[in-house]
Design a protein around this motif. Structure first.
Motif, short mmCIF file in Angstrom:
data_model
loop_
_atom_site.label_atom_id
_atom_site.label_comp_id
_atom_site.label_asym_id
_atom_site.label_seq_id
_atom_site.Cartn_x
_atom_site.Cartn_y
_atom_site.Cartn_z
N THR A 23 10.72 47.08 -62.21
CA THR A 23 11.96 46.59 -62.80
C THR A 23 11.72 46.33 -64.29
OG1 THR A 23 11.43 44.27 -62.30
CG2 THR A 23 12.68 45.51 -60.66
N PHE A 24 12.78 46.49 -65.09
CA PHE A 24 12.69 46.35 -66.54
C PHE A 24 13.59 45.20 -67.01
CE2 PHE A 24 11.29 50.57 -65.69
CZ PHE A 24 10.40 50.90 -66.69
N THR A 25 13.08 44.40 -67.95
CA THR A 25 13.88 43.38 -68.61
C THR A 25 13.79 43.62 -70.11
OG1 THR A 25 13.36 41.76 -66.87
CG2 THR A 25 14.25 40.90 -68.93
N ASP A 26 14.94 43.82 -70.75
CA ASP A 26 15.00 44.08 -72.18
C ASP A 26 15.33 42.79 -72.92
OD1 ASP A 26 14.51 46.70 -71.58
OD2 ASP A 26 16.58 47.36 -71.78
N LEU A 27 14.48 42.44 -73.89
CA LEU A 27 14.62 41.16 -74.57
C LEU A 27 14.65 41.34 -76.08
CD1 LEU A 27 11.92 39.18 -72.55
CD2 LEU A 27 14.39 39.09 -72.19
N ASP A 28 15.65 40.74 -76.75
CA ASP A 28 15.64 40.62 -78.20
C ASP A 28 14.94 39.31 -78.55
OD1 ASP A 28 17.07 42.95 -78.86
OD2 ASP A 28 18.97 41.96 -78.39
N VAL A 29 13.92 39.37 -79.40
CA VAL A 29 13.14 38.19 -79.75
C VAL A 29 13.94 37.33 -80.72
CG1 VAL A 29 11.02 37.34 -80.84
CG2 VAL A 29 10.94 39.37 -79.35
N VAL A 30 14.16 36.07 -80.36
CA VAL A 30 14.91 35.16 -81.21
C VAL A 30 13.99 34.13 -81.86
CG1 VAL A 30 17.07 35.43 -79.96
CG2 VAL A 30 15.46 33.66 -79.24
N ARG A 31 12.76 34.00 -81.34
CA ARG A 31 11.77 33.13 -81.98
C ARG A 31 10.38 33.65 -81.64
NH1 ARG A 31 11.05 26.52 -81.76
NH2 ARG A 31 8.92 26.48 -82.57
N ASP A 32 9.53 33.74 -82.65
CA ASP A 32 8.15 34.20 -82.46
C ASP A 32 7.24 33.22 -83.19
OD1 ASP A 32 5.77 35.50 -82.17
OD2 ASP A 32 6.32 37.28 -83.32
N THR A 33 6.70 32.27 -82.47
CA THR A 33 5.88 31.23 -83.08
C THR A 33 4.41 31.59 -82.99
OG1 THR A 33 7.51 29.56 -82.46
CG2 THR A 33 5.32 28.78 -83.05
N GLN A 34 3.77 31.76 -84.13
CA GLN A 34 2.34 32.04 -84.17
C GLN A 34 1.62 30.70 -84.32
OE1 GLN A 34 1.07 35.46 -86.57
NE2 GLN A 34 3.23 35.81 -87.06
N MET A 54 15.44 43.50 -85.61
CA MET A 54 15.02 42.42 -84.73
C MET A 54 13.97 42.93 -83.75
SD MET A 54 17.32 40.17 -82.05
CE MET A 54 18.30 39.46 -83.37
N THR A 55 12.88 42.16 -83.62
CA THR A 55 11.82 42.55 -82.69
C THR A 55 12.36 42.61 -81.27
OG1 THR A 55 10.16 41.49 -84.09
CG2 THR A 55 9.53 41.95 -81.82
N PHE A 56 11.91 43.61 -80.54
CA PHE A 56 12.38 43.87 -79.17
C PHE A 56 11.18 43.89 -78.24
CE2 PHE A 56 13.14 47.01 -75.79
CZ PHE A 56 14.27 46.47 -75.20
N VAL A 57 11.31 43.23 -77.09
CA VAL A 57 10.24 43.19 -76.10
C VAL A 57 10.77 43.68 -74.76
CG1 VAL A 57 8.70 41.69 -74.78
CG2 VAL A 57 9.01 41.30 -77.22
N GLN A 58 9.98 44.52 -74.12
CA GLN A 58 10.35 45.02 -72.79
C GLN A 58 9.32 44.52 -71.78
OE1 GLN A 58 10.38 49.41 -71.80
NE2 GLN A 58 12.57 48.97 -71.72
N LEU A 59 9.81 43.89 -70.71
CA LEU A 59 8.97 43.45 -69.61
C LEU A 59 9.09 44.44 -68.46
CD1 LEU A 59 9.70 39.61 -69.42
CD2 LEU A 59 8.08 40.81 -70.87
N ILE A 60 7.96 44.95 -68.02
CA ILE A 60 7.93 45.88 -66.88
C ILE A 60 7.24 45.16 -65.74
CG2 ILE A 60 7.24 48.16 -66.07
CD1 ILE A 60 6.99 48.98 -69.03
N ASP A 61 7.99 44.88 -64.70
CA ASP A 61 7.51 44.07 -63.57
C ASP A 61 7.30 44.99 -62.37
OD1 ASP A 61 7.55 42.16 -61.28
OD2 ASP A 61 8.01 40.73 -62.87
N CYS A 62 6.10 44.96 -61.80
CA CYS A 62 5.83 45.85 -60.67
C CYS A 62 4.81 45.23 -59.73
CB CYS A 62 5.33 47.22 -61.17
SG CYS A 62 3.69 47.15 -61.94
#
Length: 235
Positions: free
Chosen positions: A86-97, A1-9
């Motif tokens: 700060t970090f937010t770890d996200l599992d991608v459940v939908r990826d619409t192109q 499963m595609t994984f996305v990490q958000l790094i907020d600063c």
């Protein structure tokens, strides 16, 4: 499963951070597992920055984080920030192109039914078409639709999509085309012949998600040979 990490600063040294990201890309070449990185700045708060990093999976993200280059670059990035990111770890459940879907819809509308009106929702009014078979580029949706009608009046046809690649604002489609010559086409009366050809189309999409420019490459000579308008080439 595609994984996305958000790094907020928060940082007022975005140019330094940008150079730091260039260093990370160069130093982890061939080793990093990240597939896509976007750095975005908050329009209402220019010191607020979000980095979006995409990985094939969570496990690949963890492999990437264990690279010594990643650890060093991260420590240098923290030094450029006002406080700890700060970090937010996200599992991608939908990826619409969305652009790829619009390109697919374009070929469906072109090949089916008698109504081209759905094209107005897919193609911008100022669309610019590049077709090597035309002496001049076609500019404007109305002119483009008249060009498409030339094909629709001449053939009963269908497309088979072989490959589609979307990147940024471009979508490249490699297709196969089959048709029956049922009407006049460029002065050639209907022959009833079944013909085929292959081609590639690249569409550029604008800010509103509509097609604004297109480039076509296809076997026009092979098609005209099948119709009997051109003598076969000796081999």
């Amino acid at each position: 499963m595609t994984f996305v990490q958000l790094i907020d600063c928060r940082t007022r040294r975005l140019e330094d951070m940008d150079r730091l990201m260039d260093q990370w890309v160069e130093q982890t070449r061939g080793k990093r597992t990240a597939t896509h990185t976007v750095v975005a700045k908050d329009r209402s708060d220019t010191a607020h920055v979000v980095e979006i990093v995409e990985f094939p999976s969570y496990e690949e993200a963890m492999r990437n984080s264990r690279l010594p280059e990643t650890d060093r670059i991260f420590r240098e990035m923290v030094a450029l920030c006002d406080g700890t990111p700060t970090f937010t770890d996200l599992d991608v459940v939908r990826d619409t192109q969305l652009n790829a879907d619009s390109a697919r819809r374009f070929f469906e509308v072109l090949a089916t039914g008698d109504d081209l009106s759905p094209m107005t929702g897919l193609v911008e009014e100022h669309y610019h078409d590049h077709d090597p078979a035309n002496e001049q580029d076609v500019v404007g949706l109305d002119h483009f639709l008249r060009d498409l009608d030339t094909w629709r009046r001449g053939f009963d046809f269908s497309f088979r999509i072989e490959d589609r690649i979307a990147q940024g604002d471009r979508v490249c489609t490699r297709w196969s085309w089959e048709g029956t010559h049922t009407g006049d086409f460029l002065g050639i009366p209907a022959t009833g012949k079944k013909v085929s050809m292959t081609g590639t189309t690249v569409f550029r999409f604008g800010e509103r998600g509509k097609i604004v420019e297109g480039w076509w490459q296809y076997d026009r000579l092979g098609l005209m040979t099948q119709l009997g308008a051109v003598e076969p080439t000796e081999t």
